[in-house]
Design a protein around this motif. Structure first.
Motif, mmCIF file in Angstrom:
data_model
loop_
_atom_site.group_PDB
_atom_site.id
_atom_site.type_symbol
_atom_site.label_atom_id
_atom_site.label_comp_id
_atom_site.label_asym_id
_atom_site.label_seq_id
_atom_site.Cartn_x
_atom_site.Cartn_y
_atom_site.Cartn_z
ATOM 1 N N ASN A 92 69.178 9.080 12.030
ATOM 2 C CA ASN A 92 69.490 10.050 13.075
ATOM 3 C C ASN A 92 70.359 9.417 14.157
ATOM 4 N N TYR A 113 73.883 9.216 12.792
ATOM 5 C CA TYR A 113 74.484 10.551 12.807
ATOM 6 C C TYR A 113 74.866 10.941 14.232
ATOM 7 N N PHE A 114 73.915 10.697 15.160
ATOM 8 C CA PHE A 114 74.118 11.101 16.548
ATOM 9 C C PHE A 114 75.303 10.389 17.174
ATOM 10 N N THR A 159 78.816 11.102 15.493
ATOM 11 C CA THR A 159 79.290 12.444 15.852
ATOM 12 C C THR A 159 79.644 12.516 17.323
ATOM 13 N N LEU A 160 78.773 11.948 18.173
ATOM 14 C CA LEU A 160 78.993 11.964 19.621
ATOM 15 C C LEU A 160 80.306 11.296 19.984
ATOM 16 N N SER A 194 80.620 16.641 24.161
ATOM 17 C CA SER A 194 80.100 15.929 22.999
ATOM 18 C C SER A 194 78.575 15.895 23.015
ATOM 19 N N ARG A 195 77.973 15.717 24.187
ATOM 20 C CA ARG A 195 76.507 15.661 24.272
ATOM 21 C C ARG A 195 75.882 17.010 23.947
ATOM 22 N N THR A 217 75.803 17.636 20.193
ATOM 23 C CA THR A 217 74.957 16.734 19.402
ATOM 24 C C THR A 217 73.524 16.624 19.920
ATOM 25 N N LEU A 235 70.481 16.219 17.487
ATOM 26 C CA LEU A 235 70.440 14.914 16.843
ATOM 27 C C LEU A 235 69.782 13.880 17.749
ATOM 28 N N ASP A 236 70.079 13.962 19.040
ATOM 29 C CA ASP A 236 69.501 13.012 19.984
ATOM 30 C C ASP A 236 68.010 13.258 20.166
#
Length: 206
Positions: free
Chosen positions: A9, A12-13, A16-17, A58-59, A62, A65-66
């Motif tokens: 995770n 991924y996070f 992507t971020l 961006s946050r 995502t 995910l975080d």
């Protein structure tokens, strides 16, 4: 292993971020440049604003995910099908959060996260661009090791400016409210960003 809990995770996070953050920042910087010329220099305030907007965008994209990454990191039992918490996989964690807390549960802590990541990203871009220009030679070139130093300095400045909000974001993210699948009734410790900040300062010191 336990030390790598939530590693997938986390990958991924952050991938992507950072991808969204970098792309957004470049688009915003190009749009802010004089005459649409992306090669022209931005002012310090434009770099700060471009970085901040990119960080918030961006946050927000995502956030789920975080949230799952933090829950996996806080979980003390093995992340597999035997986990009583129900957080046994990325999909399982998303489903559990949605069932217990609704859609907003996947974005809990996002406001304070944006309050933290916006300035973080803004300060990072501002510091990097400023120090990069300082170390550049007459032709505008900069050695790779100096560029790396600029990036490290930018990261340090950004963390120092926003760390208290990162702590608040984490505490708001891990708290639960409502009845869990195990029948336990959870109550919020903090009602929001300011409540968390004030309680931390009052109970634990600044």
């Amino acid at each position: 292993t336990a030390l790598l809990a939530g590693k997938c995770n986390n990958l991924y996070f952050h991938s992507t971020l950072i991808s969204i953050m970098q792309s957004s920042a470049e688009v915003i910087k190009a749009a802010s440049a004089k005459g649409g010329d992306a090669s022209s220099k931005l002012t310090p305030s434009q770099n700060l604003i471009a970085g901040s907007i990119a960080g918030v965008m961006s946050r927000s994209f995502t956030a789920p995910l975080d949230v799952t990454k933090i829950l996996f990191q806080m979980q003390t039992e093995a992340i597999d099908k035997t986990a009583k918490s129900g957080y046994n996989s990325f999909g399982g964690a998303l489903a559990r959060i949605f069932k217990e807390e609704g859609l907003h549960g996947l974005w809990k802590g996002n406001v304070v996260a944006c309050l933290r990541l916006g300035p973080y990203s803004g300060v990072k871009y501002l510091t990097f661009e400023s120090t990069k220009d300082y170390f550049a030679d007459q032709n505008g070139k900069i050695p790779e090791w100096k560029r790396a130093c600029c990036g490290a300095l930018a990261g340090c400045c950004a963390v120092l400016c926003t760390y208290p909000l990162d702590l608040v974001k984490t505490r708001l993210t891990i708290q639960k409210e409502g009845v869990g699948a195990d029948g336990v009734v959870y109550k919020k410790t903090y009602s929001g960003t300011w409540d968390c900040l004030s309680k931390v300062v009052r109970d634990e010191g600044p």
